[in-house]
Design a protein around this motif. Sequence first.
Motif, mmCIF file in Angstrom:
data_model
loop_
_atom_site.group_PDB
_atom_site.id
_atom_site.type_symbol
_atom_site.label_atom_id
_atom_site.label_comp_id
_atom_site.label_asym_id
_atom_site.label_seq_id
_atom_site.Cartn_x
_atom_site.Cartn_y
_atom_site.Cartn_z
ATOM 1 N N GLN A 157 -11.441 25.854 -53.807
ATOM 2 C CA GLN A 157 -10.154 25.190 -53.647
ATOM 3 C C GLN A 157 -9.779 25.107 -52.175
ATOM 4 O O GLN A 157 -10.292 25.836 -51.340
ATOM 5 N N THR A 158 -8.856 24.209 -51.890
ATOM 6 C CA THR A 158 -8.438 23.933 -50.515
ATOM 7 C C THR A 158 -8.021 25.199 -49.785
ATOM 8 O O THR A 158 -8.385 25.396 -48.624
ATOM 9 N N GLU A 159 -7.282 26.077 -50.436
ATOM 10 C CA GLU A 159 -6.799 27.289 -49.781
ATOM 11 C C GLU A 159 -7.956 28.176 -49.334
ATOM 12 O O GLU A 159 -7.907 28.789 -48.263
ATOM 13 N N SER A 160 -9.002 28.258 -50.134
ATOM 14 C CA SER A 160 -10.171 29.061 -49.774
ATOM 15 C C SER A 160 -10.870 28.491 -48.547
ATOM 16 O O SER A 160 -11.286 29.230 -47.658
ATOM 17 N N VAL A 161 -10.986 27.192 -48.504
ATOM 18 C CA VAL A 161 -11.617 26.532 -47.358
ATOM 19 C C VAL A 161 -10.757 26.738 -46.115
ATOM 20 O O VAL A 161 -11.275 27.002 -45.025
ATOM 21 N N ARG A 162 -9.451 26.650 -46.292
ATOM 22 C CA ARG A 162 -8.555 26.844 -45.148
ATOM 23 C C ARG A 162 -8.680 28.250 -44.562
ATOM 24 O O ARG A 162 -8.651 28.426 -43.342
ATOM 25 N N VAL A 163 -8.807 29.252 -45.411
ATOM 26 C CA VAL A 163 -8.969 30.624 -44.913
ATOM 27 C C VAL A 163 -10.251 30.736 -44.096
ATOM 28 O O VAL A 163 -10.258 31.307 -43.004
ATOM 29 N N ALA A 164 -11.331 30.179 -44.605
ATOM 30 C CA ALA A 164 -12.611 30.241 -43.895
ATOM 31 C C ALA A 164 -12.548 29.478 -42.569
ATOM 32 O O ALA A 164 -13.047 29.963 -41.543
ATOM 33 N N VAL A 165 -11.937 28.305 -42.579
ATOM 34 C CA VAL A 165 -11.816 27.518 -41.354
ATOM 35 C C VAL A 165 -10.914 28.235 -40.351
ATOM 36 O O VAL A 165 -11.207 28.278 -39.151
ATOM 37 N N CYS A 166 -9.841 28.837 -40.821
ATOM 38 C CA CYS A 166 -8.945 29.581 -39.940
ATOM 39 C C CYS A 166 -9.688 30.753 -39.302
ATOM 40 O O CYS A 166 -9.542 31.006 -38.103
ATOM 41 N N TYR A 167 -10.477 31.452 -40.083
ATOM 42 C CA TYR A 167 -11.284 32.568 -39.574
ATOM 43 C C TYR A 167 -12.208 32.082 -38.453
ATOM 44 O O TYR A 167 -12.288 32.694 -37.384
ATOM 45 N N PHE A 168 -12.860 30.953 -38.676
ATOM 46 C CA PHE A 168 -13.741 30.385 -37.654
ATOM 47 C C PHE A 168 -12.957 29.965 -36.414
ATOM 48 O O PHE A 168 -13.355 30.268 -35.289
ATOM 49 N N VAL A 169 -11.846 29.266 -36.602
ATOM 50 C CA VAL A 169 -11.060 28.765 -35.468
ATOM 51 C C VAL A 169 -10.565 29.920 -34.606
ATOM 52 O O VAL A 169 -10.670 29.876 -33.378
ATOM 53 N N LEU A 170 -10.049 30.968 -35.230
ATOM 54 C CA LEU A 170 -9.536 32.105 -34.467
ATOM 55 C C LEU A 170 -10.648 32.803 -33.683
ATOM 56 O O LEU A 170 -10.494 33.107 -32.499
ATOM 57 N N LYS A 171 -11.765 33.064 -34.353
ATOM 58 C CA LYS A 171 -12.874 33.738 -33.671
ATOM 59 C C LYS A 171 -13.438 32.868 -32.549
ATOM 60 O O LYS A 171 -13.701 33.362 -31.454
ATOM 61 N N ALA A 172 -13.624 31.589 -32.820
ATOM 62 C CA ALA A 172 -14.175 30.696 -31.801
ATOM 63 C C ALA A 172 -13.233 30.591 -30.608
ATOM 64 O O ALA A 172 -13.675 30.646 -29.453
ATOM 65 N N PHE A 173 -11.946 30.458 -30.870
ATOM 66 C CA PHE A 173 -10.979 30.382 -29.784
ATOM 67 C C PHE A 173 -11.015 31.664 -28.951
ATOM 68 O O PHE A 173 -11.013 31.620 -27.721
ATOM 69 N N GLY A 174 -11.048 32.811 -29.612
ATOM 70 C CA GLY A 174 -11.092 34.089 -28.904
ATOM 71 C C GLY A 174 -12.336 34.235 -28.049
ATOM 72 O O GLY A 174 -12.266 34.676 -26.894
#
Length: 172
Positions: free
Chosen positions: A40-57
């Motif tokens: 579901q969309t929420e699951s994908v959003r959590v995974a994408v958020c995890y990637f975005v935060l780590k990549a930004f850091g």
Amino acid sequence: SIVVLLSQQGFLSQSAGVAMVLGANIGTTGTALLSSIGKQTESVRVAVCYFVLKAFGVVAIAPFVSWFVYLIYALQGTAFVDPKSKAERAEHVPGIITFSHSLFNVALALIFLPFTSRVAKVVEFLVPSDPTLGSCSSIGGAAMVVDTSSSGTASSKMTTKGIMLQPPRKKD
């Protein structure tokens, strides 16, 4: 981890070890991204958020890896050591690597905590949902859509940038 094992053998400098830890932080997001496929969309959003935060850091700290090592020494309350020999690296680098991993993740969480609503908006933009299509999961513009609206039976369709692709129907 393999990075700590390599450092215990004296094969890694402090900066190389910290850089590998930063890379591993991005690498671990791949598991979440892969496991979110078809969810579901929420699951994908959590995974994408995890990637975005780590990549930004990682992008933010990568140019300052040497300074990050100095910071670790300062936080540990010890004098900076620049190990030259393999034995010196084996003694000092593993502690720097493990501390850098913890420090990076705690600092990243604390830095982004006040910005959670803004990060959520970015992730919602990256992974949009369309309530008319039912449950939707997308990564990189492609989406798997499960439509249960009209007939009550689930049918799946693939969409890519707004173009609906349906699997071929079996001939009767």
